[in-house]
Structure formats: structure tokens, C-alpha cells
Scaffold this motif. Structure first.
Motif, PDB file in Angstrom:
ATOM      1  N   GLN A 226       0.841  -1.192   0.000  1.00 52.53           N
ATOM      2  CA  GLN A 226       0.000   0.000   0.000  1.00 52.53           C
ATOM      3  C   GLN A 226       0.878   1.244   0.000  1.00 52.53           C
ATOM      4  N   LEU A 227       0.502   2.264  -0.794  1.00 51.14           N
ATOM      5  CA  LEU A 227       1.295   3.477  -0.948  1.00 51.14           C
ATOM      6  C   LEU A 227       0.658   4.706  -0.317  1.00 51.14           C
TER       7      LEU A 227
ATOM      8  N   GLY B 293      -3.625   4.178  -3.371  1.00 47.98           N
ATOM      9  CA  GLY B 293      -2.529   3.767  -4.226  1.00 47.98           C
ATOM     10  C   GLY B 293      -1.842   2.506  -3.739  1.00 47.98           C
TER      11      GLY B 293
ATOM     12  N   ARG C 120       1.425  -0.568  -4.903  1.00 45.10           N
ATOM     13  CA  ARG C 120       2.484  -1.098  -5.756  1.00 45.10           C
ATOM     14  C   ARG C 120       2.221  -2.579  -5.929  1.00 45.10           C
ATOM     15  N   THR C 121       2.234  -3.068  -7.148  1.00 42.66           N
ATOM     16  CA  THR C 121       1.979  -4.482  -7.406  1.00 42.66           C
ATOM     17  C   THR C 121       3.179  -5.112  -8.104  1.00 42.66           C
ATOM     18  N   GLN C 122       3.506  -6.319  -7.707  1.00 37.54           N
ATOM     19  CA  GLN C 122       4.585  -7.074  -8.336  1.00 37.54           C
ATOM     20  C   GLN C 122       4.164  -8.535  -8.465  1.00 37.54           C
TER      21      GLN C 122
ATOM     22  N   VAL D 102      -0.744   5.966 -13.417  1.00 41.34           N
ATOM     23  CA  VAL D 102      -0.568   4.514 -13.315  1.00 41.34           C
ATOM     24  C   VAL D 102       0.565   4.123 -14.257  1.00 41.34           C
ATOM     25  N   THR D 103       1.522   3.366 -13.737  1.00 34.32           N
ATOM     26  CA  THR D 103       2.628   2.893 -14.574  1.00 34.32           C
ATOM     27  C   THR D 103       2.766   1.388 -14.428  1.00 34.32           C
ATOM     28  N   HIS D 104       3.114   0.737 -15.521  1.00 32.29           N
ATOM     29  CA  HIS D 104       3.483  -0.676 -15.520  1.00 32.29           C
ATOM     30  C   HIS D 104       4.802  -0.781 -16.267  1.00 32.29           C
TER      31      HIS D 104
ATOM     32  N   ASP E 168       5.751  -5.359 -12.735  1.00 31.58           N
ATOM     33  CA  ASP E 168       5.910  -4.308 -11.739  1.00 31.58           C
ATOM     34  C   ASP E 168       4.990  -3.160 -12.110  1.00 31.58           C
TER      35      ASP E 168
ATOM     36  N   VAL F  29       2.551   0.406 -10.614  1.00 34.19           N
ATOM     37  CA  VAL F  29       2.283   1.382  -9.563  1.00 34.19           C
ATOM     38  C   VAL F  29       0.984   2.104  -9.890  1.00 34.19           C
TER      39      VAL F  29
ATOM     40  N   HIS G 218      -1.001   5.109  -8.395  1.00 30.74           N
ATOM     41  CA  HIS G 218      -0.725   6.164  -7.436  1.00 30.74           C
ATOM     42  C   HIS G 218      -1.939   6.498  -6.569  1.00 30.74           C
TER      43      HIS G 218
END
Length: 317
Positions: A31-32, A59, A61-63, A83-85, A105, A107, A109
Motif C-alpha cells: 500500500q502506498l 494507491g 504497488r503491485t509485483q 498509473v505505470t506498468h 511491476d 504502480v 498512485h
């Protein structure tokens, strides 16, 4: 009818629920943002194929570690912030390809929602037989990002949650053939942007429009009462979407999707006329024949036949 479809929807009560963000694939989550993570997570299963849809309010972070042997194709449905991948900046309705055994990976936000389909690479020829470039497993071996097609992207992003919501109401009502139709419809929603991003294949040969249409009609006749998705036709007859679209517009003045909708409407009318209200319902027949939004289906039906489907069912007998 057998159990060909499973639909599970639950509430998220903390980030731990997102470990199952993609059915069958473990995801590490951090969790961010401050606050209690709330949201929903739904899974649709049709055989080994699955669709997962999640929504959350903070927000994260996923991995995902590189142990999953299946192909995952994701779509960002909505996002209130960046959102970034990997190195890809995602916009709503963008599509992401996560190859088998590749670490992921991402994110998110702030609050976001997503959809992801997961299936075996061996299924590619059956699903994309009309587009040989996509039927080849090599086409999916690299992580990739496809910017949403403005004409179809958001429409697909809106449609996927509707499909889950409606299928959840009738999980036991679908035949094996109808479940296969909805599997193809889901894949079509997620991958349409990928298909439309393909450049012309450079082939100049196109069977005469009338012959191609007759081949399609022969295939539909052999299929009987079951609903047939346009991707199935492309696969079985080895036709690209572009070729099919050109031929149907030349012969009928409408595209193949519209033509198939007309055919399914006619099939529903025949079923309703042969049924009694105590035997079935309009909604069950409609979803069995590939219509998920019952209000829109009723409008299509009345525009085509001059009466509502409930009237047709009421006249039966």
C-alpha cells in the motif's frame, strides 16, 4: 444445463485481498497511501480461462513473480492519478501484455480499477485464427503496451464490468456453447485495441464478397441455435476482421457484428414463440444468445420486430 461458468465477487478489506488480483496468479502488493483499502474484486471462470476485475480506493504497488506459465492481458479501466506498468505510462482503456514467466511491476498512485484476462498460450490459434500474426505465440513473448483505440477503448472498458454483473445473475443458465460465446466476447473487449493496432498484412487476395458471405452463412447454419461470436468465424474460416467487414458491407450494407446481432434476434424470437412464460424468461433466453444489457436488447428487439420480447413470449401457445 451443466456448470460451465463461475462468477465470484467480493469486497476488499485491506491490501491483502489484492494478492488474488488476477485469478490463478499470486501478486505481491504494498500500500502506498494512508487509509483503509476498500474495493471490490470479481473473477469469472470459463474452463481454464479467467477474467478478473478489481477496483480500490488508495494507491498500491503491485509485483508478480515470474512463475506464472499463462499469458495475462490487462486493461486499465479507470484511474484518478498516474498509473505505470514497467516503464509504460497507462491511460484508461490502455492494454498491457504480460508474457508467461515474466516479472511484472506496476504502480497505481491513487484509486484505480483494472481488468485482466489469463489463459494458456496453446489457446492462441483458436482465439486468433483469423489474425495469424496474433495466433503465433512469438507475438506475445515480449511485454508490451497498446494505447487505447479512441473508437473502441472506453466502450470496452465500460462493457467488461457490465458483463460480470449480468453473468453473475445467471451462472447456471448458460450452456457450454453460450459460455464459449461470452469467453470470446470478453477476450474481444480486452484485445480489440491490440487487433486494430496491426498494420495491413500486405496480402491482396480476397475471396469474392458473396462467396465469403455464403461460407459464413454455411458455418452459422451448421452451428444451429448456439450463438456464434465474430472471432470464432474469423478463426474457423481463417479470415481477418478487415476482410470479413469489407465483404459484409459489400453484400448487406452492414458489418458482420450487426449481421450476427440480427441473426441472434431472429433466433430469440423463434425460441420465445415456441416457449411459455412458465417455462423460461426473456432475460435467460437473451443472455443465452449473447445479449447482456437487457434494456438495450429490448430496444433492438422492438425496433426489429415491432413488439417487446415479453409480448412475443406472452403470445406463445
Amino acid at each position: 444445463m451443466g456448470k460451465h461458468l463461475s462468477v465470484h465477487t467480493g469486497e476488499l478489506d485491506g491490501f491483502e485481498g489484492l494478492h488474488d488480483a488476477v485469478k490463478g496468479s499470486h501478486v505481491e502488493v504494498m500500500q502506498l497511501e494512508r487509509g483503509k483499502l476498500r474495493g471490490t474484486l470479481s473473477h469469472v471462470g470459463i474452463g481454464d480461462f479467467s477474467l478478473s476485475i478489481g477496483a480500490f480506493n488508495v494507491g498500491v504497488r503491485t509485483q508478480r513473480i515470474s512463475t506464472d506459465p499463462k499469458l495475462i492481458i490487462g486493461m486499465l479501466l479507470n484511474a484518478t492519478d498516474r498509473v505505470t506498468h514497467w516503464a509504460f505510462d497507462m491511460q484508461p482503456a490502455d492494454v498491457l501484455v504480460i508474457p508467461p514467466s515474466v516479472e511484472h511491476d506496476g504502480v497505481f498512485h491513487k484509486a484505480s480499477s483494472y481488468a485482466a484476462i489469463r489463459f494458456d498460450m496453446a489457446d492462441l490459434p483458436d482465439l486468433f485464427g483469423g489474425e495469424p500474426r496474433l495466433a503465433d505465440a512469438e507475438a506475445w513473448q515480449a511485454k508490451n503496451h497498446f494505447r487505447a483505440d479512441p473508437a473502441i477503448g472506453m466502450s470496452a472498458a465500460d462493457r467488461l464490468p457490465q458483463i460480470i454483473a449480468h453473468l453473475a445473475q445467471y451462472p447456471d443458465a448458460l450452456s457450454e456453447a453460450s459460455a464459449e460465446f461470452w469467453k470470446r466476447a470478453i477476450i474481444d473487449c480486452v484485445t480489440a485495441t491490440v487487433v486494430t493496432s496491426l498494420p495491413p498484412d500486405g496480402t491482396s487476395y480476397l475471396p469474392s464478397a458473396m462467396k465469403l458471405v455464403r461460407d459464413v452463412e454455411d458455418y452459422l447454419h451448421a452451428a444451429g441455435a448456439r450463438p456464434v461470436h465474430v472471432s470464432e468465424i474469423c478463426t474457423e474460416l481463417r479470415l481477418s476482421r478487415r476482410s470479413l467487414h469489407r465483404a459484409f458491407h459489400e453484400v448487406f450494407g452492414v458489418g458482420p457484428v450487426t449481421f450476427l446481432r440480427y441473426k441472434r434476434l431472429c433466433m430469440i424470437r423463434s425460441i420465445l414463440r415456441e416457449s411459455r412464460p412458465e417455462q423460461t424468461t426473456v432475460s435467460k433466453v437473451a443472455i443465452e444468445q449473447g445479449f447482456i444489457e437487457l434494456g438495450r436488447f429490448s430496444q433492438y428487439y422492438r425496433a426489429m420486430f415491432g413488439e417487446y420480447p415479453s409480448q412475443t413470449l406472452g403470445y406463445a401457445g
